[in-house]
Design an enzyme around this catalytic site. Sequence first.
Site: not given
Ligand code: G16
Length: 569
Positions: A88, A408, A531, A533
């Site tokens: 992603s 986001n 928090r 990540s």
């Molecule tokens: C992924 C999840 C999202 C989330 C994000 C948060 O996004 O699918 O729901 O908001 O991670 O990332 P972190 O925990 O690092 O703050 P993606 O778009 O990278 O798949």
Amino acid sequence: MATFLNPVDSIFNKPKPVIHLDQALLNKLADGAAAYPIPEGRKYEYGTAGFRMKADAGLDHVMFTVGLIAILRSKKRNATIGIMITASHNPAEDNGVKLVDPMGDMLEQSWEGFATRLANTPSDKIPKAYEALVNETLVDEIRQLQDRPAKVVFARDTRASGPYLVTALKAALDAVGVAYEDKGILTTPQLHYIVRCINTEGTVYAFGEPTEKGYYTKMANAFKTLMYGRTIHGAITVDAANGVGGPKLRQLISYLPTAAEGGIDIKVVNDDVLKPEALNFECGADYVKTKQRSPPNLNAKPGDRCCSLDGDADRVVYYYNDEQNVFHLLDGDRIATLGAAFLADMTRVAGIDSKLKIGIVQTAYANGASTEYVEKVLKLPVTVTATGVKHLHHAAARYDIGVYFEANGHGTVLFSDNAIKIIRESEPKSPGQKHALDSLRACIDLINQAVGDAISDMLFAEIVLAHKSWTPDNWRNTYIDLPNRLVRVEVADRSIFKTTDAERRLTSPKGAQEEIDKLCSMYQKGRAFARASGTEDAVRVYAEAHSKIESEKLAGQVTEVIRKYGSGT
Ligand code: G16
């Protein structure tokens, strides 16, 4: 495969059968797994977005085990399971993998533990660990599901490591000998859509044709219905993060009417998928949201509507520069409020608002001003959940029309069976009601309810802006965001940062939350949280306050608190 009765497990004198897999299958698993050992000291965890890491840091081992989990899940649910290979918004050298459940939603949480356990199993122990999982997940006192056929579909984004990871995945699927389909390169939401279509085909819940073409056609037809008699003013510039969203959006454009035909003029930029290192580099939704500025190469004029997708096209954020050339972000909170206001209006005009409960789901990252606007102006309820779309998705499913978005840009709208029935079966009593009901019916098709979908969300936002004849300035002026700052803090061990209350408060390390509370109380409208990540080795700090200077000062001070506790001093 032989089945033996194990009297020790008997409950109410009903013995639970124990399944022993054929030696030939165990041998095939051993041979297959041997090619993908765990690198020394490597630990894996199925987190917010599945497994994610540097592509060459043992992800091939994970792929092999994910293939086996997908087989078990498929047998358990008697349905096709999806596997998406993507990292992603992460850099080009990363990759990742996540499982897609039968309705196109995220893997059920109780199975994340099985995925984590198998991923952490050394290759030579995988055959027996798989056999143990067969007994744990597919056998109970009443039945055993091991003989059910399994079916898996998978796809990947444009990352260079994708084809090799597919090899490791196929090795597992071939070892067990199940049916699978390689869907090639897709956006994450396209795979979710296809999984849901396959599993609902021929039922009253049929979601659509399970192909890429079916995805484009469904969306384009709904777009045409919603645009009837409306005009989209000016072009929309879409930054595709140099990821899979670029080529897929270009394909969708060929199904949509052009601006001259009463449709939309979409300019796609940053769609170079041939230069792997360009992916998410100085572009994309995460860059724009985190840095709060447009990608440097965009060259948009004041007032031009722009939006950015992320690397696998499941997130979108909007932005524009005003006449004074000041940058303004219209993030997931804005898309949620825009969409919810439109849907609430339409249900009112259609005369069905009293029968439907509409609500918005946000996370702690939602700007305080947006939450206030939803509750006080839109008069809709707000639910707050932990970060990660799986949490928001479940909360949204409790409403008849549940609009969920992370700030986001990750989100969608869910329509309950009850809502769909009411919207489909209501008889209009006036042309106005007919128009509103037709629009709601088309929204059900336009919006990808399986999962957050940047392309579908972007079309939805464009349609609502056209219905309201709004410029980006009109959209922004619905409420004024509290100035805020997001900081990524690197610490020795992010796992010591534990949270409660939808990740709004730290419970560990001891003392950290008290310091954050004290800092917040020093600022007007001060709010901050930290928090760990789920996708990167870092802690995220969010702070907002009455003014930009104050929000930045608060973010800086909370960052220092995290650094102090993170370094153990
Ligand atoms: C992924 C999840 C999202 C989330 C994000 C948060 O996004 O699918 O729901 O908001 O991670 O990332 P972190 O925990 O690092 O703050 P993606 O778009 O990278 O798949």
